[in-house]
Design a protein around this motif. Structure first.
Motif, PDB file in Angstrom:
ATOM      1  N   GLU A  84     -55.557 -23.078  63.545  1.00  0.00           N
ATOM      2  CA  GLU A  84     -56.444 -23.029  64.413  1.00  0.00           C
ATOM      3  C   GLU A  84     -55.893 -23.167  66.110  1.00  0.00           C
ATOM      4  OE1 GLU A  84     -58.706 -26.480  63.216  1.00  0.00           O
ATOM      5  OE2 GLU A  84     -58.603 -25.784  61.249  1.00  0.00           O
ATOM      6  N   ARG A  85     -55.206 -21.781  66.375  1.00  0.00           N
ATOM      7  CA  ARG A  85     -54.733 -21.862  67.591  1.00  0.00           C
ATOM      8  C   ARG A  85     -55.814 -21.743  68.877  1.00  0.00           C
ATOM      9  NH1 ARG A  85     -49.026 -20.620  67.043  1.00  0.00           N
ATOM     10  NH2 ARG A  85     -49.011 -21.151  69.398  1.00  0.00           N
ATOM     11  N   TRP A  86     -56.964 -21.506  68.515  1.00  0.00           N
ATOM     12  CA  TRP A  86     -58.100 -21.623  69.310  1.00  0.00           C
ATOM     13  C   TRP A  86     -58.295 -22.884  70.098  1.00  0.00           C
ATOM     14  CZ3 TRP A  86     -58.724 -20.659  64.324  1.00  0.00           C
ATOM     15  CH2 TRP A  86     -59.620 -21.675  63.431  1.00  0.00           C
ATOM     16  N   ASN A  87     -57.770 -23.742  69.409  1.00  0.00           N
ATOM     17  CA  ASN A  87     -57.988 -25.328  69.765  1.00  0.00           C
ATOM     18  C   ASN A  87     -56.784 -25.769  70.820  1.00  0.00           C
ATOM     19  OD1 ASN A  87     -60.405 -25.974  68.526  1.00  0.00           O
ATOM     20  ND2 ASN A  87     -59.398 -25.973  66.729  1.00  0.00           N
ATOM     21  N   ASP A  88     -55.647 -24.957  70.722  1.00  0.00           N
ATOM     22  CA  ASP A  88     -54.598 -25.023  71.811  1.00  0.00           C
ATOM     23  C   ASP A  88     -54.957 -25.194  73.261  1.00  0.00           C
ATOM     24  OD1 ASP A  88     -53.039 -25.094  69.325  1.00  0.00           O
ATOM     25  OD2 ASP A  88     -51.839 -23.393  69.977  1.00  0.00           O
ATOM     26  N   LYS A  89     -54.426 -25.589  74.123  1.00  0.00           N
ATOM     27  CA  LYS A  89     -54.588 -25.898  75.540  1.00  0.00           C
ATOM     28  C   LYS A  89     -54.128 -24.323  75.913  1.00  0.00           C
ATOM     29  CE  LYS A  89     -53.381 -28.427  79.679  1.00  0.00           C
ATOM     30  NZ  LYS A  89     -52.586 -29.612  80.194  1.00  0.00           N
ATOM     31  N   LEU A  90     -54.746 -23.780  76.694  1.00  0.00           N
ATOM     32  CA  LEU A  90     -54.236 -22.693  77.346  1.00  0.00           C
ATOM     33  C   LEU A  90     -52.846 -22.894  78.138  1.00  0.00           C
ATOM     34  CD1 LEU A  90     -57.612 -20.802  78.155  1.00  0.00           C
ATOM     35  CD2 LEU A  90     -56.016 -20.089  76.383  1.00  0.00           C
TER      36      LEU A  90
END
Length: 95
Positions: A84-90
């Motif tokens: 679920e890397r879309w939830n990682d902080k950019l």
């Protein structure tokens, strides 16, 4: 394509809207490896319209990052989905 053992007819690729949506996301994902595994991860997530949009937007933002300019630092698509890397902080760019 038929299975040589049981003569079962296999589809070459899924024929549904979900697969089309996956292909849109995959088109933007910069590392083109493990497509079948990525699609299995996609189906497991069952993203709604809002999440699909977010996933594409986040991939596009990550593509601009310094880290993703080196292919070895880009996770495999299935890994990105499973974690679920879309939830990682950019990543923050340093000047």
């Amino acid at each position: 394509m038929k299975c040589p053992k049981c003569n079962h007819q296999w589809e070459n690729k899924p024929d549904d809207k979900d697969y089309e949506h996956f292909l849109i996301w995959y088109k933007y994902y910069p590392r083109k490896v493990g497509k079948p595994n990525a699609y299995r991860a996609w189906k497991k997530i069952k993203p709604d319209t809002e999440l699909k949009r977010k996933m594409v937007e986040v991939v596009l933002e990550h593509c601009k990052s310094k880290q993703w300019q080196s292919p070895e630092f880009i996770p495999y698509p299935a890994t990105w989905l499973h974690q679920e890397r879309w939830n990682d902080k950019l990543p923050q760019e340093e000047d």
